[in-house]
Design a protein around this motif. Structure first.
Motif, PDB file in Angstrom:
ATOM      1  N   TRP A  31       8.181  58.965  10.596  1.00 12.02           N
ATOM      2  CA  TRP A  31       9.049  60.164   9.697  1.00 12.02           C
ATOM      3  C   TRP A  31      11.256  59.115   9.530  1.00 12.02           C
ATOM      4  O   TRP A  31      11.400  59.667   8.341  1.00 12.02           O
ATOM      5  CB  TRP A  31       9.291  61.679   9.855  1.00 12.02           C
ATOM      6  CG  TRP A  31      10.198  62.028   9.147  1.00 12.02           C
ATOM      7  CD1 TRP A  31      11.092  61.850   8.357  1.00 12.02           C
ATOM      8  CD2 TRP A  31      10.177  63.722   9.238  1.00 12.02           C
ATOM      9  NE1 TRP A  31      11.630  63.123   7.472  1.00 12.02           N
ATOM     10  CE2 TRP A  31      11.191  64.063   8.090  1.00 12.02           C
ATOM     11  CE3 TRP A  31       9.432  64.094  10.108  1.00 12.02           C
ATOM     12  CZ2 TRP A  31      11.392  65.691   8.208  1.00 12.02           C
ATOM     13  CZ3 TRP A  31       9.878  65.947  10.420  1.00 12.02           C
ATOM     14  CH2 TRP A  31      11.003  66.225   9.146  1.00 12.02           C
ATOM     15  N   ALA A 155       5.540  58.879   4.524  1.00 13.86           N
ATOM     16  CA  ALA A 155       5.129  59.999   3.584  1.00 13.86           C
ATOM     17  C   ALA A 155       5.994  61.389   3.527  1.00 13.86           C
ATOM     18  O   ALA A 155       6.639  61.474   2.008  1.00 13.86           O
ATOM     19  CB  ALA A 155       3.675  60.377   3.755  1.00 13.86           C
ATOM     20  N   LEU A 159       8.375  62.156   0.674  1.00 15.18           N
ATOM     21  CA  LEU A 159       9.174  63.503  -0.011  1.00 15.18           C
ATOM     22  C   LEU A 159       9.955  64.530  -0.231  1.00 15.18           C
ATOM     23  O   LEU A 159       9.932  65.496  -0.927  1.00 15.18           O
ATOM     24  CB  LEU A 159       7.535  64.091   0.018  1.00 15.18           C
ATOM     25  CG  LEU A 159       6.049  64.096  -0.417  1.00 15.18           C
ATOM     26  CD1 LEU A 159       4.624  64.480   0.673  1.00 15.18           C
ATOM     27  CD2 LEU A 159       5.325  63.444  -1.521  1.00 15.18           C
ATOM     28  N   THR A 160      10.264  64.382   1.019  1.00 10.95           N
ATOM     29  CA  THR A 160      11.718  65.330   0.885  1.00 10.95           C
ATOM     30  C   THR A 160      12.759  64.514   0.885  1.00 10.95           C
ATOM     31  O   THR A 160      14.141  65.231   0.899  1.00 10.95           O
ATOM     32  CB  THR A 160      11.779  65.926   2.736  1.00 10.95           C
ATOM     33  OG1 THR A 160      11.181  64.266   3.850  1.00 10.95           O
ATOM     34  CG2 THR A 160       9.944  66.544   3.122  1.00 10.95           C
ATOM     35  N   LYS A 163      15.272  65.083  -1.767  1.00 11.32           N
ATOM     36  CA  LYS A 163      15.385  66.175  -2.148  1.00 11.32           C
ATOM     37  C   LYS A 163      16.188  67.286  -1.856  1.00 11.32           C
ATOM     38  O   LYS A 163      17.059  67.901  -2.120  1.00 11.32           O
ATOM     39  CB  LYS A 163      13.690  67.389  -2.330  1.00 11.32           C
ATOM     40  CG  LYS A 163      13.055  66.550  -4.015  1.00 11.32           C
ATOM     41  CD  LYS A 163      11.413  67.184  -3.311  1.00 11.32           C
ATOM     42  CE  LYS A 163      10.449  66.625  -4.452  1.00 11.32           C
ATOM     43  NZ  LYS A 163       9.079  67.542  -4.056  1.00 11.32           N
ATOM     44  N   ASN A 256       7.679  60.335  -5.023  1.00  7.86           N
ATOM     45  CA  ASN A 256       6.669  60.580  -5.074  1.00  7.86           C
ATOM     46  C   ASN A 256       5.336  59.691  -5.206  1.00  7.86           C
ATOM     47  O   ASN A 256       4.323  60.137  -4.846  1.00  7.86           O
ATOM     48  CB  ASN A 256       7.033  61.530  -6.629  1.00  7.86           C
ATOM     49  CG  ASN A 256       7.804  63.034  -6.073  1.00  7.86           C
ATOM     50  OD1 ASN A 256       7.741  63.473  -5.132  1.00  7.86           O
ATOM     51  ND2 ASN A 256       8.075  63.519  -7.199  1.00  7.86           N
ATOM     52  N   ARG A 257       5.374  58.999  -5.868  1.00  4.30           N
ATOM     53  CA  ARG A 257       3.886  57.736  -6.421  1.00  4.30           C
ATOM     54  C   ARG A 257       3.727  56.983  -5.173  1.00  4.30           C
ATOM     55  O   ARG A 257       3.376  56.567  -4.789  1.00  4.30           O
ATOM     56  CB  ARG A 257       4.598  57.141  -7.311  1.00  4.30           C
ATOM     57  CG  ARG A 257       4.638  57.597  -8.734  1.00  4.30           C
ATOM     58  CD  ARG A 257       4.943  56.323  -9.603  1.00  4.30           C
ATOM     59  NE  ARG A 257       4.770  57.426 -11.122  1.00  4.30           N
ATOM     60  CZ  ARG A 257       4.031  58.131 -11.883  1.00  4.30           C
ATOM     61  NH1 ARG A 257       2.681  56.712 -11.933  1.00  4.30           N
ATOM     62  NH2 ARG A 257       3.757  58.062 -13.131  1.00  4.30           N
ATOM     63  N   ALA A 259       4.966  58.356  -2.217  1.00  2.00           N
ATOM     64  CA  ALA A 259       4.048  58.988  -1.173  1.00  2.00           C
ATOM     65  C   ALA A 259       2.661  58.768  -1.343  1.00  2.00           C
ATOM     66  O   ALA A 259       1.410  59.081  -0.396  1.00  2.00           O
ATOM     67  CB  ALA A 259       5.431  60.718  -1.044  1.00  2.00           C
TER      68      ALA A 259
END
Length: 405
Positions: A31, A155, A159-160, A163, A256-257, A259
């Motif tokens: 991560w 991922a 995803l985070t 955002k 997103n894709r 991820a």
């Protein structure tokens, strides 16, 4: 030599607990390792970076994390995962906080932070020998494959990160990751234990690395992992930029894709290991690399995302994930017990370097020709060569090893 004369009985629950903690450590460090990739398009616009500079930004942590696996894997053979997992996690906190609080103002700052962020990528070389020591040969493919699911940490980042930046500012994803790394280091220090009877090498580090480089499995697995995991890393760090440029997707949609690509590869990794426990890893690798070649060839024509482009990328994700799992099933079966960490370090470095080159190449090619076709065609050619290597040399070498599981 052995760390104990007689290894006590080990329960399945105990093995499962150690595997779960190791996998969590891999995920948390990955991560952190992947924090810059989702922000690359935003940083490109903010700092007016060229396509090559953008590619360099996301590739630097990859190459450092890859080369760092060589000494970290050898150190894990010597000191064990109980020491190395918390150490790597704590060391990764420093560049994470630097990037979050001070390192995003210039390309130089980002490259310096990205260089040391590569420490997080070395966690892989800690986990493979740690997990391998806990499981019997017949179950190592699946166990190492499950551990490999920790690569899904990329991922989490995909995803985070965007955002969190949008909602709370550019520092938030880095500060949050640093807190999680610190919590994991504490957890690992309290709960992790090395396998009873773990084989501990007596030779000096340099001699062990030299001996590792003489093993055929080191070179065979390195070549295959450079394609399988290298392809996964390359797409996981460069896919947002590719989708935004080639298909005009928004940054959040592209992230997103990416991820989704990562999650499918993560799910397929233990499946590749599980299949390798039941049939030859070379057979699994031959099939997965063939899929990689065909899917890359399809994508050279930049088909519409719905449905052909999506099918091509999902096929790539599944094949690269399963192929990565099968490669380390090969390592777990064939590497000497006291050199698994050293072999893992070299093979892991090759995989990471395999992911370092394509983003730079894709950025250079697009900057010169305005197209990604040549880069994807090269992937298809490399995959075809890997299929040939696996179906001939690797398969014969694996069958020639006495006592192969």
């Amino acid at each position: 030599m052995m760390s104990g004369h007689t290894a006590p009985a080990v329960t399945g629950a105990r093995r499962g607990m150690m595997l779960a903690i190791a996998t969590a450590g891999f995920a948390v460090n990955f991560w952190a390792w992947a924090l810059l990739s989702p922000l690359a398009p935003k940083l490109k616009d903010a700092l007016h970076l060229s396509p090559l500079q953008q590619a360099l930004l996301v590739a630097v942590p990859v190459v450092v994390g890859s080369l760092g696996r060589i000494p970290v894997g050898a150190l894990t053979d010597r000191f064990g995962g109980r020491v190395m997992f918390p150490l790597v996690s704590l060391a990764t906190i420093v560049p994470v906080l630097y990037l979050g609080l001070a390192g995003q103002q210039s390309l130089t700052g980002l490259l310096v932070g990205g260089f040391f962020l590569g420490i997080g990528g070395t966690a892989f070389a800690v986990g493979v020998p740690f997990v391998t020591a806990w499981f019997p040969p017949a179950k190592r493919g699946l166990a190492v494959g499950v551990f490999g699911m920790g690569m899904g940490g990329t991922a989490i980042s995909a995803l985070t990160t965007v955002k969190l930046v949008g909602a709370y500012g550019s520092a938030m994803p880095f500060v949050l990751t640093a807190i999680v790394l610190a919590a994991y280091a504490l957890l690992a220090g309290l709960l992790l234990r090395d396998a009873p009877g773990r084989t501990v090498p007596a030779e000096p580090l340099g001699r062990r690395l030299a001996a590792t480089l003489k093993l055929r499995v080191t070179w065979h697995a390195s070549a295959l992992y450079a394609v399988a995991f290298g392809g996964y890393v390359a797409f996981s760090v460069y896919l947002p930029a590719y989708l935004k440029t080639a298909y005009g997707l928004a940054q959040a949609d592209a992230a997103n894709r990416m991820a989704g690509f990562v999650l499918l590869a993560v799910v397929m990794r233990p499946i590749g290991g599980w299949l390798s426990d039941r049939i030859e890893p070379a057979r699994v690798l031959t099939g997965t690399l063939l899929v990689v070649g065909v899917a890359a060839l399809v994508q050279t024509f930049t088909p519409a995302l719905a449905p052909l482009g999506t099918v091509a990328f999902l096929s790539l994700a599944a094949a690269l994930g399963a192929g990565s799992g099968a490669t380390f099933a090969l390592v777990a079966q064939l590497a000497p017990a006291n050199k698994v960490g050293s072999v893992t370090g070299v093979v892991g470095a090759a995989g990471g370097l395999g992911g370092f080159v394509p983003p730079l190449l894709m950025g250079t090619i697009y900057g010169r020709y305005g197209s990604y076709t040549i880069g994807l065609a090269l992937l298809a050619v490399v995959a075809a060569g890997a299929v040939l290597l696996t179906a001939t040399v690797v398969r014969r070498s694996a069958r020639a090893v006495p006592g192969r599981a």
